[in-house]
Design a protein around this motif. Sequence first.
Motif, PDB file in Angstrom:
ATOM      1  N   VAL A   1       0.837  -1.201   0.000  1.00 59.05           N
ATOM      2  CA  VAL A   1       0.000   0.000   0.000  1.00 59.05           C
ATOM      3  C   VAL A   1       0.871   1.251   0.000  1.00 59.05           C
ATOM      4  CG1 VAL A   1      -1.956   1.120   1.128  1.00 59.05           C
ATOM      5  CG2 VAL A   1      -1.617  -1.319   1.398  1.00 59.05           C
ATOM      6  N   PRO A   2       1.309   1.704  -1.169  1.00 56.56           N
ATOM      7  CA  PRO A   2       2.087   2.930  -1.201  1.00 56.56           C
ATOM      8  C   PRO A   2       1.200   4.141  -1.040  1.00 56.56           C
ATOM      9  CG  PRO A   2       1.804   2.143  -3.412  1.00 56.56           C
ATOM     10  CD  PRO A   2       1.152   1.125  -2.506  1.00 56.56           C
ATOM     11  N   LEU A   3       0.764   4.417   0.230  1.00 53.36           N
ATOM     12  CA  LEU A   3      -0.207   5.472   0.505  1.00 53.36           C
ATOM     13  C   LEU A   3       0.377   6.838   0.208  1.00 53.36           C
ATOM     14  CD1 LEU A   3      -1.557   4.189   3.931  1.00 53.36           C
ATOM     15  CD2 LEU A   3      -2.546   3.842   1.693  1.00 53.36           C
ATOM     16  N   LEU A   4      -0.431   7.709  -0.348  1.00 54.52           N
ATOM     17  CA  LEU A   4      -0.043   9.096  -0.594  1.00 54.52           C
ATOM     18  C   LEU A   4      -1.201   9.984  -0.174  1.00 54.52           C
ATOM     19  CD1 LEU A   4       1.798  11.276  -1.681  1.00 54.52           C
ATOM     20  CD2 LEU A   4       0.898  10.838  -3.965  1.00 54.52           C
TER      21      LEU A   4
ATOM     22  N   TRP B   1       2.415  13.747   2.104  1.00 54.98           N
ATOM     23  CA  TRP B   1       3.238  12.658   2.626  1.00 54.98           C
ATOM     24  C   TRP B   1       3.482  11.633   1.524  1.00 54.98           C
ATOM     25  CZ3 TRP B   1       4.269  11.495   8.097  1.00 54.98           C
ATOM     26  CH2 TRP B   1       3.948  12.569   8.945  1.00 54.98           C
ATOM     27  N   PHE B   2       4.699  11.094   1.497  1.00 56.81           N
ATOM     28  CA  PHE B   2       5.108  10.138   0.477  1.00 56.81           C
ATOM     29  C   PHE B   2       5.730   8.907   1.117  1.00 56.81           C
ATOM     30  CE2 PHE B   2       4.765  14.116  -1.693  1.00 56.81           C
ATOM     31  CZ  PHE B   2       4.425  13.823  -3.001  1.00 56.81           C
TER      32      PHE B   2
ATOM     33  N   ARG C   1       7.265  13.426   5.125  1.00 52.89           N
ATOM     34  CA  ARG C   1       6.416  14.595   4.887  1.00 52.89           C
ATOM     35  C   ARG C   1       7.175  15.582   4.008  1.00 52.89           C
ATOM     36  NH1 ARG C   1       5.090  19.700   6.730  1.00 52.89           N
ATOM     37  NH2 ARG C   1       2.856  20.119   7.065  1.00 52.89           N
ATOM     38  N   ALA C   2       6.578  15.973   2.896  1.00 48.18           N
ATOM     39  CA  ALA C   2       7.211  16.894   1.963  1.00 48.18           C
ATOM     40  C   ALA C   2       6.776  18.331   2.242  1.00 48.18           C
ATOM     41  CB  ALA C   2       6.849  16.518   0.523  1.00 48.18           C
ATOM     42  N   GLU C   3       7.480  19.256   1.639  1.00 43.81           N
ATOM     43  CA  GLU C   3       7.099  20.665   1.733  1.00 43.81           C
ATOM     44  C   GLU C   3       5.672  20.853   1.218  1.00 43.81           C
ATOM     45  OE1 GLU C   3       8.388  24.981  -0.258  1.00 43.81           O
ATOM     46  OE2 GLU C   3       9.395  23.121  -0.833  1.00 43.81           O
TER      47      GLU C   3
ATOM     48  N   GLN D   1      -7.916  16.517  -3.433  1.00 46.53           N
ATOM     49  CA  GLN D   1      -6.844  17.499  -3.503  1.00 46.53           C
ATOM     50  C   GLN D   1      -5.855  17.336  -4.643  1.00 46.53           C
ATOM     51  OE1 GLN D   1      -7.233  20.114  -1.427  1.00 46.53           O
ATOM     52  NE2 GLN D   1      -9.036  18.924  -0.860  1.00 46.53           N
ATOM     53  N   ASN D   2      -5.936  16.544  -5.590  1.00 47.48           N
ATOM     54  CA  ASN D   2      -5.015  16.469  -6.730  1.00 47.48           C
ATOM     55  C   ASN D   2      -3.551  16.606  -6.326  1.00 47.48           C
ATOM     56  OD1 ASN D   2      -4.158  16.203  -9.385  1.00 47.48           O
ATOM     57  ND2 ASN D   2      -4.286  18.396  -9.806  1.00 47.48           N
ATOM     58  N   VAL D   3      -3.123  15.777  -5.388  1.00 48.39           N
ATOM     59  CA  VAL D   3      -1.738  15.831  -4.926  1.00 48.39           C
ATOM     60  C   VAL D   3      -0.775  15.497  -6.062  1.00 48.39           C
ATOM     61  CG1 VAL D   3      -0.077  14.812  -3.328  1.00 48.39           C
ATOM     62  CG2 VAL D   3      -2.408  15.274  -2.572  1.00 48.39           C
ATOM     63  N   GLY D   4      -1.133  14.514  -6.896  1.00 46.75           N
ATOM     64  CA  GLY D   4      -0.255  14.119  -7.991  1.00 46.75           C
ATOM     65  C   GLY D   4      -0.018  15.207  -9.012  1.00 46.75           C
ATOM     66  N   GLY D   5      -0.913  16.218  -9.047  1.00 44.51           N
ATOM     67  CA  GLY D   5      -0.755  17.328  -9.974  1.00 44.51           C
ATOM     68  C   GLY D   5       0.084  18.454  -9.415  1.00 44.51           C
TER      69      GLY D   5
END
Length: 288
Positions: A12-15, A240-241, A234-236, A50-54
């Motif tokens: 489960v590579p949760l993002l 979270w990755f 946790r990224a800027e 939230q379109n995190v991948g974008g």
Amino acid sequence: RIMRPICQLLFVPLLFAGLRLPAGEVSSAPPPVGVLFSNVTARMAWVKQQNVGGQYAYIRTRTIEDLDNQGRLKETQEKTFRFFPLNGFPFARLISVNGKPLAGKELQAEQERERKARAAAAAGVKPTLVPEAAPKREYALTPDMFDRFRFTVTGREQINGRDTWRVTFTPRSKDLPINSLKDRVINRLSGRLWIDVEEYELARSELMLTEPVSLVGGIVGTLRQFNYSLQRVRAEGGAWFVGHSQVDLEGREVVRNRHVRLRVEEKEIKRISASAGASSLAGAGAAR
């Protein structure tokens, strides 16, 4: 093959991006489990909007290793992707296979795939990710999981400099519902979760089998070992990755023994842009 599909289903590579309580509402006392996971699930629902991948670019390396009975490496398959947004849509460019940059026909094919993806994104159509880069189906914290497992908040612990609640879980019984092959494995899992105190993110997890699992009455195979570990970063901007994750599977597949290890690492994470309505992934409200 049996081992690899199980590995892919349960890995489960949760993002999930940030959801935090308003300032001053973080308590030092352990919360009731129901309240804790109410905030976790509320945040998961919020982040899907939230379109995190974008908004982010990063490198993901996915490695599958086949090991012999003594744990020695027999075969490795490794693919590295560079993720980045195309017109607000996530895209994954394959940049190397088994440590070697693409060249020749493989490079041409990848360039053509990206050309088509860029054209689709420009037209407002989400590009299709290759299977190895596509998000796996989540087995998230749902009401069904509270029927399956007994959760206990056992303390507070720092992970990467952030406070987390440490939670243990075990199956409620040995007679849990089975609706799929995956359920046979999930029903025999126990482990620990570390939930970020401020943002209700899954910061770390460790899962293992409580006992071997027979697949289709033992005819198809038996899963003797399943160990899963996840460490997130946790990224800027509050997203979270997967910093690092690993799944170890060992068992019998029809007539031969198998030992498979799957690792994923995400690094060089950089925020590219902020989509409308998601300018700060760390600024949303939480469930009460």
